[in-house]
Design an enzyme around this catalytic site. Structure first.
Site, PDB file in Angstrom:
ATOM      1  N   ILE A   1       1.096  -0.543  -0.212  1.00  0.00           N
ATOM      2  CA  ILE A   1       0.027   0.203  -0.517  1.00  0.00           C
ATOM      3  C   ILE A   1       0.974   1.465  -0.167  1.00  0.00           C
ATOM      4  CG2 ILE A   1      -1.637   0.957   1.043  1.00  0.00           C
ATOM      5  CD1 ILE A   1      -2.619  -1.503   2.442  1.00  0.00           C
TER       6      ILE A   1
ATOM      7  N   ALA B   1      -4.623   3.089   8.569  1.00  0.00           N
ATOM      8  CA  ALA B   1      -4.399   1.499   8.570  1.00  0.00           C
ATOM      9  C   ALA B   1      -4.804   1.107  10.123  1.00  0.00           C
ATOM     10  CB  ALA B   1      -2.991   1.497   8.764  1.00  0.00           C
ATOM     11  N   ARG B   2      -4.468   1.408  11.348  1.00  0.00           N
ATOM     12  CA  ARG B   2      -5.703   0.615  12.376  1.00  0.00           C
ATOM     13  C   ARG B   2      -5.607   2.094  12.976  1.00  0.00           C
ATOM     14  NH1 ARG B   2      -7.064  -2.439   9.188  1.00  0.00           N
ATOM     15  NH2 ARG B   2      -7.076  -4.444   9.007  1.00  0.00           N
TER      16      ARG B   2
ATOM     17  N   ASP C   1      -9.365   7.528   8.909  1.00  0.00           N
ATOM     18  CA  ASP C   1     -10.234   5.917   8.243  1.00  0.00           C
ATOM     19  C   ASP C   1     -10.916   4.871   9.373  1.00  0.00           C
ATOM     20  OD1 ASP C   1     -12.587   4.967   6.442  1.00  0.00           O
ATOM     21  OD2 ASP C   1     -10.912   3.749   6.444  1.00  0.00           O
TER      22      ASP C   1
ATOM     23  N   GLU D   1     -14.194   0.594  17.407  1.00  0.00           N
ATOM     24  CA  GLU D   1     -14.670   0.492  16.164  1.00  0.00           C
ATOM     25  C   GLU D   1     -16.239  -0.577  16.159  1.00  0.00           C
ATOM     26  OE1 GLU D   1     -12.367   0.186  12.456  1.00  0.00           O
ATOM     27  OE2 GLU D   1     -11.052   1.669  13.219  1.00  0.00           O
TER      28      GLU D   1
ATOM     29  N   HIS E   1     -13.845   3.906   8.510  1.00  0.00           N
ATOM     30  CA  HIS E   1     -13.491   2.737   8.214  1.00  0.00           C
ATOM     31  C   HIS E   1     -14.116   2.064   6.714  1.00  0.00           C
ATOM     32  CE1 HIS E   1     -10.746  -0.547  10.217  1.00  0.00           C
ATOM     33  NE2 HIS E   1     -10.658  -0.480   8.478  1.00  0.00           N
ATOM     34  N   ILE E   2     -14.240   2.774   6.053  1.00  0.00           N
ATOM     35  CA  ILE E   2     -14.461   2.072   4.748  1.00  0.00           C
ATOM     36  C   ILE E   2     -13.492   2.128   3.558  1.00  0.00           C
ATOM     37  CG2 ILE E   2     -16.716   3.043   4.883  1.00  0.00           C
ATOM     38  CD1 ILE E   2     -15.886   5.254   2.904  1.00  0.00           C
ATOM     39  N   GLY E   3     -12.114   1.965   3.896  1.00  0.00           N
ATOM     40  CA  GLY E   3     -10.965   1.721   3.098  1.00  0.00           C
ATOM     41  C   GLY E   3     -11.092   1.287   2.479  1.00  0.00           C
TER      42      GLY E   3
END
Length: 320
Positions: free
Chosen positions: A158, A237-238, A262, A267, A286-288
């Site tokens: 990535i 990422a996280r 994101d 979550e 978190h829609i990556g």
């Protein structure tokens, strides 16, 4: 006659049936149940999943710790979307005879989301859209990426793709991670620097590391202060890669220009969370990886994993 019970977890958009023929599994003696809401605790997850033999987990939305796995006596197959899931204790799964399988994923979904968030932040798109929809017009002044410096923390698949995007936009690119070699940096056309140099010299820092004991909290108050009042942090990422308390303080006190996020420590994000009200942020839930292409890989691959396991020849085994 039903032989197995299968649970598909965290199907937030209720679309798992659109990407794989789960309704054909009764022919194999499998009864399928879909859970669209997240579990609020490990105890709730255990109570709901106790009867199931097969579980399909979407990314890291539900944690499968040793304690959880030991509380699921019927579990035989655990499928995760993607080929890595820090929320699954693979050692504990192996000890209990649970096969864990993964799937392929989209190579472009997360990088594209990263760049979308950065552009949205740079041009104040959320603020300007809200203004326009409420009868307003231009309210702020954005900035251009050309000529700026991008620092990439984690130059894997990535991060390397992000480096290509940045160079296409005319940015200088720096990179750092614990294991990054000069050869790998040179191959990606970026300059390898120290962690301190990356945060001090970058206008934008974007994170692309896997979460582990070694990387948790890798960005804290020191790094955010080095990034400075004109710097932007991007994290797709996280969440726990960043010390969240330090980030909130940095945003509130102006240590950095802002953040595009994101991912978060918890979550789904709890209502009233401080980040939701922090200034100078662009946030997404978190829609990556939430794209048609990615879901075809995830749910389609999970279905293949289940069918292969039912046939006695599991594929993409992560704890074999």
């Amino acid at each position: 006659m039903t032989q197995y019970r299968l649970a598909i977890l965290d199907d937030y958009q209720q679309v798992s049936g659109d990407y794989a023929p789960w309704d054909s599994l009764p022919d194999d003696g499998v009864k399928v149940s879909v859970f669209s809401a997240p579990f609020v605790s490990a105890d709730q997850a255990v109570a709901a999943l106790g009867p199931f033999d097969i579980i399909v987990a979407m990314r890291e939305r539900t944690r499968f710790s040793r304690k959880v796995l030991e509380s699921l006596p019927n579990l035989k197959l655990l499928v995760t979307t993607g080929m890595a899931n820090a929320a699954i204790d693979l050692e504990a799964a192996s000890e209990r005879g649970v096969t864990v399988c993964g799937t392929a994923g989209s190579p472009s979904a997360a990088p594209e989301m990263t760049w979308a968030l950065l552009l949205a932040f740079a041009r104040n798109l959320v603020v300007e859209e809200n203004s326009l929809r409420t009868g307003g017009w231009q309210t702020a002044v954005g900035f251009e990426l050309a000529g700026k410096t991008l620092g990439i923390v984690g130059l894997g698949k990535i991060g390397t793709r992000i480096a290509g995007y940045a160079k296409a936009f005319g940015m200088d690119v720096l990179a750092w991670s614990q294991n990054l070699t000069g050869e790998a940096a040179e191959a990606a056309g970026v300059r390898r620097v120290t962690k301190e140099e990356l945060f001090r010299e970058s206008d934008v820092v974007t994170l692309h590391l896997r979460l582990s004991e070694r990387t948790e909290g890798i960005v804290g108050a020191e790094e955010l202060r080095l990034l400075g009042p004109d710097g932007v942090l991007v994290n797709t990422a996280r969440g726990p890669l960043v010390d969240e308390a330090a980030l909130i303080r940095a945003l509130e006190e102006g240590w950095i220009r802002g953040a595009a996020l994101d991912v978060f420590d918890q979550e789904p994000m709890a209502g009233g969370h401080a980040l939701a009200h922090s200034p100078r942020t662009v946030l997404s839930p978190h829609i990556g990886y939430v794209t048609h292409e990615s879901y075809r890989q995830f749910y389609g691959g999970a279905f293949e994993d289940v069918k292969a396991w039912l046939g006695g020849a599991p594929v993409r085994v992560l704890n074999g």
